[in-house]
Scaffold this motif. Structure first.
Motif, PDB file in Angstrom:
ATOM      1  N   ARG A 329       0.834  -1.205   0.000  1.00  0.00           N
ATOM      2  CA  ARG A 329       0.000   0.000   0.000  1.00  0.00           C
ATOM      3  C   ARG A 329       0.865   1.251   0.000  1.00  0.00           C
ATOM      4  NH1 ARG A 329      -2.747  -2.570   4.626  1.00  0.00           N
ATOM      5  NH2 ARG A 329      -1.226  -2.769   6.313  1.00  0.00           N
ATOM      6  N   THR A 330       1.803   1.293  -0.921  1.00  0.00           N
ATOM      7  CA  THR A 330       2.695   2.446  -1.034  1.00  0.00           C
ATOM      8  C   THR A 330       2.604   3.124  -2.403  1.00  0.00           C
ATOM      9  OG1 THR A 330       4.508   1.014  -1.791  1.00  0.00           O
ATOM     10  CG2 THR A 330       4.337   1.437   0.587  1.00  0.00           C
ATOM     11  N   LEU A 331       1.665   2.692  -3.243  1.00  0.00           N
ATOM     12  CA  LEU A 331       1.595   3.230  -4.604  1.00  0.00           C
ATOM     13  C   LEU A 331       1.031   4.641  -4.611  1.00  0.00           C
ATOM     14  CD1 LEU A 331       0.338   0.115  -6.617  1.00  0.00           C
ATOM     15  CD2 LEU A 331       2.659   0.701  -5.879  1.00  0.00           C
ATOM     16  N   GLN A 332       1.557   5.447  -5.526  1.00  0.00           N
ATOM     17  CA  GLN A 332       1.065   6.823  -5.691  1.00  0.00           C
ATOM     18  C   GLN A 332      -0.227   6.855  -6.487  1.00  0.00           C
ATOM     19  OE1 GLN A 332       2.447   9.438  -4.141  1.00  0.00           O
ATOM     20  NE2 GLN A 332       3.880   7.974  -3.237  1.00  0.00           N
ATOM     21  N   TYR A 333      -0.504   5.774  -7.214  1.00  0.00           N
ATOM     22  CA  TYR A 333      -1.703   5.655  -8.044  1.00  0.00           C
ATOM     23  C   TYR A 333      -1.890   6.862  -8.951  1.00  0.00           C
ATOM     24  CZ  TYR A 333      -6.524   4.845  -9.464  1.00  0.00           C
ATOM     25  OH  TYR A 333      -7.658   4.645 -10.199  1.00  0.00           O
ATOM     26  N   PRO A 334      -1.033   7.023  -9.967  1.00  0.00           N
ATOM     27  CA  PRO A 334      -1.136   8.165 -10.874  1.00  0.00           C
ATOM     28  C   PRO A 334      -2.334   8.061 -11.790  1.00  0.00           C
ATOM     29  CG  PRO A 334       0.476   6.618 -11.699  1.00  0.00           C
ATOM     30  CD  PRO A 334       0.037   6.089 -10.359  1.00  0.00           C
ATOM     31  N   ASP A 335      -2.762   9.201 -12.290  1.00  0.00           N
ATOM     32  CA  ASP A 335      -3.812   9.247 -13.304  1.00  0.00           C
ATOM     33  C   ASP A 335      -3.116   9.090 -14.646  1.00  0.00           C
ATOM     34  OD1 ASP A 335      -6.068   9.592 -14.765  1.00  0.00           O
ATOM     35  OD2 ASP A 335      -6.157  11.767 -14.503  1.00  0.00           O
ATOM     36  N   LEU A 336      -3.047   7.866 -15.123  1.00  0.00           N
ATOM     37  CA  LEU A 336      -2.235   7.564 -16.295  1.00  0.00           C
ATOM     38  C   LEU A 336      -3.032   7.705 -17.580  1.00  0.00           C
ATOM     39  CD1 LEU A 336      -0.450   4.416 -14.870  1.00  0.00           C
ATOM     40  CD2 LEU A 336       0.471   6.697 -15.072  1.00  0.00           C
ATOM     41  N   ALA A 337      -2.415   8.386 -18.559  1.00  0.00           N
ATOM     42  CA  ALA A 337      -3.077   8.592 -19.846  1.00  0.00           C
ATOM     43  C   ALA A 337      -2.817   7.407 -20.761  1.00  0.00           C
ATOM     44  CB  ALA A 337      -2.565   9.875 -20.492  1.00  0.00           C
ATOM     45  N   ILE A 338      -3.754   7.138 -21.650  1.00  0.00           N
ATOM     46  CA  ILE A 338      -3.626   6.035 -22.590  1.00  0.00           C
ATOM     47  C   ILE A 338      -3.236   6.583 -23.954  1.00  0.00           C
ATOM     48  CG2 ILE A 338      -4.861   4.158 -23.713  1.00  0.00           C
ATOM     49  CD1 ILE A 338      -6.721   4.089 -21.344  1.00  0.00           C
ATOM     50  N   GLU A 339      -2.246   5.963 -24.554  1.00  0.00           N
ATOM     51  CA  GLU A 339      -1.846   6.320 -25.906  1.00  0.00           C
ATOM     52  C   GLU A 339      -2.168   5.166 -26.849  1.00  0.00           C
ATOM     53  OE1 GLU A 339       2.261   7.358 -25.872  1.00  0.00           O
ATOM     54  OE2 GLU A 339       1.878   9.421 -25.262  1.00  0.00           O
ATOM     55  N   THR A 340      -2.069   5.429 -28.142  1.00  0.00           N
ATOM     56  CA  THR A 340      -2.410   4.409 -29.117  1.00  0.00           C
ATOM     57  C   THR A 340      -1.452   3.227 -29.061  1.00  0.00           C
ATOM     58  OG1 THR A 340      -3.292   6.101 -30.574  1.00  0.00           O
ATOM     59  CG2 THR A 340      -2.791   3.973 -31.564  1.00  0.00           C
ATOM     60  N   ASN A 341      -0.159   3.505 -29.020  1.00  0.00           N
ATOM     61  CA  ASN A 341       0.831   2.448 -29.080  1.00  0.00           C
ATOM     62  C   ASN A 341       1.391   2.059 -27.727  1.00  0.00           C
ATOM     63  OD1 ASN A 341       0.674   2.387 -31.937  1.00  0.00           O
ATOM     64  ND2 ASN A 341       2.029   4.180 -32.050  1.00  0.00           N
ATOM     65  N   ARG A 342       1.262   2.911 -26.745  1.00  0.00           N
ATOM     66  CA  ARG A 342       1.740   2.625 -25.401  1.00  0.00           C
ATOM     67  C   ARG A 342       0.578   2.781 -24.426  1.00  0.00           C
ATOM     68  NH1 ARG A 342       5.872   6.940 -24.212  1.00  0.00           N
ATOM     69  NH2 ARG A 342       6.166   5.746 -22.293  1.00  0.00           N
ATOM     70  N   PRO A 343       0.368   1.785 -23.574  1.00  0.00           N
ATOM     71  CA  PRO A 343      -0.772   1.854 -22.661  1.00  0.00           C
ATOM     72  C   PRO A 343      -0.759   3.082 -21.766  1.00  0.00           C
ATOM     73  CG  PRO A 343       0.171  -0.346 -22.694  1.00  0.00           C
ATOM     74  CD  PRO A 343       1.118   0.544 -23.454  1.00  0.00           C
ATOM     75  N   PHE A 344       0.414   3.474 -21.273  1.00  0.00           N
ATOM     76  CA  PHE A 344       0.454   4.581 -20.333  1.00  0.00           C
ATOM     77  C   PHE A 344       1.606   5.524 -20.637  1.00  0.00           C
ATOM     78  CE2 PHE A 344      -1.193   0.958 -17.785  1.00  0.00           C
ATOM     79  CZ  PHE A 344      -2.508   1.378 -17.774  1.00  0.00           C
ATOM     80  N   VAL A 345       1.429   6.766 -20.320  1.00  0.00           N
ATOM     81  CA  VAL A 345       2.491   7.754 -20.436  1.00  0.00           C
ATOM     82  C   VAL A 345       3.278   7.761 -19.126  1.00  0.00           C
ATOM     83  CG1 VAL A 345       3.027  10.186 -20.762  1.00  0.00           C
ATOM     84  CG2 VAL A 345       1.128   9.149 -22.022  1.00  0.00           C
ATOM     85  N   ASP A 346       4.573   7.557 -19.211  1.00  0.00           N
ATOM     86  CA  ASP A 346       5.390   7.516 -18.008  1.00  0.00           C
ATOM     87  C   ASP A 346       5.415   8.870 -17.316  1.00  0.00           C
ATOM     88  OD1 ASP A 346       6.028   4.887 -18.344  1.00  0.00           O
ATOM     89  OD2 ASP A 346       7.931   5.260 -19.372  1.00  0.00           O
ATOM     90  N   ASN A 347       5.361   8.844 -15.993  1.00  0.00           N
ATOM     91  CA  ASN A 347       5.610  10.035 -15.196  1.00  0.00           C
ATOM     92  C   ASN A 347       6.265   9.593 -13.895  1.00  0.00           C
ATOM     93  OD1 ASN A 347       3.542   9.147 -13.460  1.00  0.00           O
ATOM     94  ND2 ASN A 347       2.003  10.305 -14.588  1.00  0.00           N
ATOM     95  N   VAL A 348       6.558  10.539 -13.040  1.00  0.00           N
ATOM     96  CA  VAL A 348       7.280  10.208 -11.812  1.00  0.00           C
ATOM     97  C   VAL A 348       6.534   9.167 -10.997  1.00  0.00           C
ATOM     98  CG1 VAL A 348       8.128  11.135  -9.629  1.00  0.00           C
ATOM     99  CG2 VAL A 348       8.420  12.453 -11.737  1.00  0.00           C
ATOM    100  N   ASN A 349       5.225   9.325 -10.887  1.00  0.00           N
ATOM    101  CA  ASN A 349       4.443   8.406 -10.069  1.00  0.00           C
ATOM    102  C   ASN A 349       4.433   6.993 -10.637  1.00  0.00           C
ATOM    103  OD1 ASN A 349       3.842  10.377  -8.246  1.00  0.00           O
ATOM    104  ND2 ASN A 349       1.811  10.828  -9.051  1.00  0.00           N
ATOM    105  N   SER A 350       4.256   6.854 -11.959  1.00  0.00           N
ATOM    106  CA  SER A 350       4.190   5.518 -12.546  1.00  0.00           C
ATOM    107  C   SER A 350       5.524   4.791 -12.418  1.00  0.00           C
ATOM    108  CB  SER A 350       3.759   5.608 -14.011  1.00  0.00           C
ATOM    109  OG  SER A 350       4.682   6.360 -14.773  1.00  0.00           O
ATOM    110  N   VAL A 351       6.646   5.513 -12.572  1.00  0.00           N
ATOM    111  CA  VAL A 351       7.972   4.906 -12.390  1.00  0.00           C
ATOM    112  C   VAL A 351       8.132   4.452 -10.940  1.00  0.00           C
ATOM    113  CG1 VAL A 351      10.446   5.342 -12.396  1.00  0.00           C
ATOM    114  CG2 VAL A 351       9.025   6.207 -14.269  1.00  0.00           C
ATOM    115  N   HIS A 352       7.721   5.299 -10.003  1.00  0.00           N
ATOM    116  CA  HIS A 352       7.789   4.944  -8.577  1.00  0.00           C
ATOM    117  C   HIS A 352       6.992   3.688  -8.297  1.00  0.00           C
ATOM    118  CE1 HIS A 352       5.823   4.990  -4.577  1.00  0.00           C
ATOM    119  NE2 HIS A 352       7.024   5.364  -4.129  1.00  0.00           N
ATOM    120  N   ASP A 353       5.793   3.601  -8.853  1.00  0.00           N
ATOM    121  CA  ASP A 353       4.928   2.465  -8.572  1.00  0.00           C
ATOM    122  C   ASP A 353       5.487   1.169  -9.145  1.00  0.00           C
ATOM    123  OD1 ASP A 353       3.319   4.194  -7.256  1.00  0.00           O
ATOM    124  OD2 ASP A 353       1.669   4.170  -8.697  1.00  0.00           O
TER     125      ASP A 353
END
Length: 478
Positions: A329-353
């Motif tokens: 229970r340490t995830l930042q749970y980012p609001d991740l955007a969906i792209e056509t070729n990549r499921p999510f756009v990387d950001n600080v929170n997603s890398v941390h998670d």
């Protein structure tokens, strides 16, 4: 507070008229108010008394009074009763305009059929641009200029406030609500808060300025914590508590969706999150898994809290020891955007998670199954497992505890076994509830918990079955 006594004007019932009886009664009540020059805030007789005076059914009186409330001739104050509304004041001059009140009310009451919702399309466009439609009525009380078109159509509007439209969940809720409100003859005004509590408060204030009849609110990330065995809101949620109390003090009907605020006794529509956590855990136990983990954000919402409680209770019922090392229970749970070729756009929170999940799966006594709070977290767990050489579902069974459209992005990789929430029904029930509150058909808070279902797919290792299995409902209370 004045209370009017004595008989209203006698109803001259015209049985050959095409005007419905409740409209004839409403017109008679309206005419009596005008002829007797009743002061604003004068209480009128009860519905039972009026039904006896006019010799009509209680239902007819209820419909008559509702039409007068819509015409701003009367207003309801629960539980005290029904009262004469304030005289209308023009925005430009501040002069009382009884003529406008009479004309507006007569136009509504004399109408022989409800106007289709589509007639509000052009005025609604004017509302969005703050440009009144041609021939709109003069401004009334302190209404926004954008409401001129509403007054011209005599249509009431419901507001709906969502955190965003990036997930299918909120989009489906919005669609279902719009369908229900349109069928009931109401317009719908939409706003989104970007999951920002200050923006949420701003939109609520705008709804009030626009004279919205009632509001459906999907709260943003309202964090809660357990204190002495009870849920309380985290300090960051105080602003939301304050504006919800303000709505209650102003007697503005509202309904919360998907989650609730522990300090506010109000109507809400939620899924059976306890059953979601319990059912997901039970499914994995039935597949022979012993070290079942739970992965969630670093904070709790009411929804995630009860999924976790369901998970814990199921382990206890099946006499499987609880191991805190299996709960992440340490995830930042980012609001991740969906792209056509990549499921999510990387950001600080997603890398941390991803780093957190990788470390979690790399521990010596790692889980052999994981319940992910939602499909965003499930996908990150899948990525981390693949990177670590852990095969899903052979080495790690995976269940998603809350599915959205994001699942379609990676369904071709491995379809998730998922808990399915009744999203369309959440929208329909919230619309039905707010319409009942606005019409005065119910006065007390209604807390509705809808059942969830389980769809078994490849990720858990069970026999795939696309037919939803409804999970037993569980009652819980804070």
């Amino acid at each position: 507070m004045a209370i009017t006594r004595g008989l209203f004007l006698k109803l001259d019932r015209n049985r050959s008229s095409t005007v419905p009886l409740h409209r004839q009664v409403a017109q008679c009540i309206h005419d009596d108010i005008m002829q007797r020059n009743l002061a604003a805030h004068t209480k009128i007789p009860s519905e039972v008394e009026l039904a006896q005076q006019y010799g009509v059914s209680h239902g007819t009186i209820t419909k008559a009074l509702e039409s007068l409330v819509r015409a701003h001739v009367l207003y309801r104050q629960r539980p005290q009763g029904t009262f004469v509304a304030d005289a209308i004041t023009t925005a430009d001059t501040g002069v009382l305009n009884d003529t406008l009140l009479t004309t507006t009310a007569r136009q509504l009451l004399a109408s022989q059929q409800e106007q289709p919702a589509l007639t509000a399309v052009k005025p609604a466009i004017s509302m969005m641009t703050n440009t009144p439609t041609q021939g709109a009525a003069a401004p009334t009380q302190n209404a926004e200029p954008s409401l001129l078109a509403y007054q011209a159509t005599n249509m009431l509007f419901i507001g709906i406030l969502l955190p965003s439209l990036k997930s299918s969940f909120t989009a489906i809720v919005l669609t279902s609500v719009e369908t229900m409100t349109r069928a009931a003859g109401y317009g719908l005004v939409f706003a989104h808060s970007e999951s920002n509590i200050t923006m949420e408060r701003y939109h609520v204030e705008q709804f009030l300025k626009q004279g919205i009849a009632g509001i459906i609110i999907f709260p943003g990330e309202h964090q809660v914590e357990e204190v002495n065995g009870h849920l309380v809101s985290a300090s960051a949620g105080q602003l939301r508590i304050d504006y919800l109390r303000m709505l209650q003090n102003r007697n503005v009907p509202f309904v919360l969706v998907d989650r609730y605020v522990p300090e506010i006794d109000c109507s809400y529509i939620i899924s059976d999150d306890y059953a979601a956590g319990y059912g997901a855990t039970q499914h994995l136990i039935a597949l022979g898994r012993k070290r079942i983990g739970f992965v969630t954000a670093h904070y709790y919402l009411t929804s995630s809290y009860y999924r976790y409680i369901g998970y814990c209770q199921c382990l206890k019922d099946y006499k499987i020891p609880y191991d805190d090392r299996l709960v992440l229970r340490t995830l930042q749970y980012p609001d991740l955007a969906i792209e056509t070729n990549r499921p999510f756009v990387d950001n600080v929170n997603s890398v941390h998670d991803r780093e957190q999940i990788s470390a979690y799966l790399s521990q010596a006594e790692r889980p052999d199954a994981v319940i992910a709070m939602n499909d965003l977290i499930a996908f990150q767990t899948l990525q981390a497992a693949e990177k670590a050489g852990i095969t899903v579902p052979d080495d790690l069974a995976l269940v998603c505890s809350g599915e959205t459209t994001v699942g379609a992005v990676y369904a071709s990789v491995i379809p998730f076994t998922s808990i399915i929430q009744p999203v369309e029904e959440i929208g329909r029930q919230s619309a039905s509830l707010i319409l009942s509150l606005v019409a005065g058909r119910i006065a007390d808070a209604r807390k509705i918990i809808l059942p969830v279902s389980l769809i078994v797919r490849q990720s858990s290792g069970g026999t795939p079955n696309n037919i939803p299995q409804f999970l037993p409902r569980h009652r819980y209370s804070d």
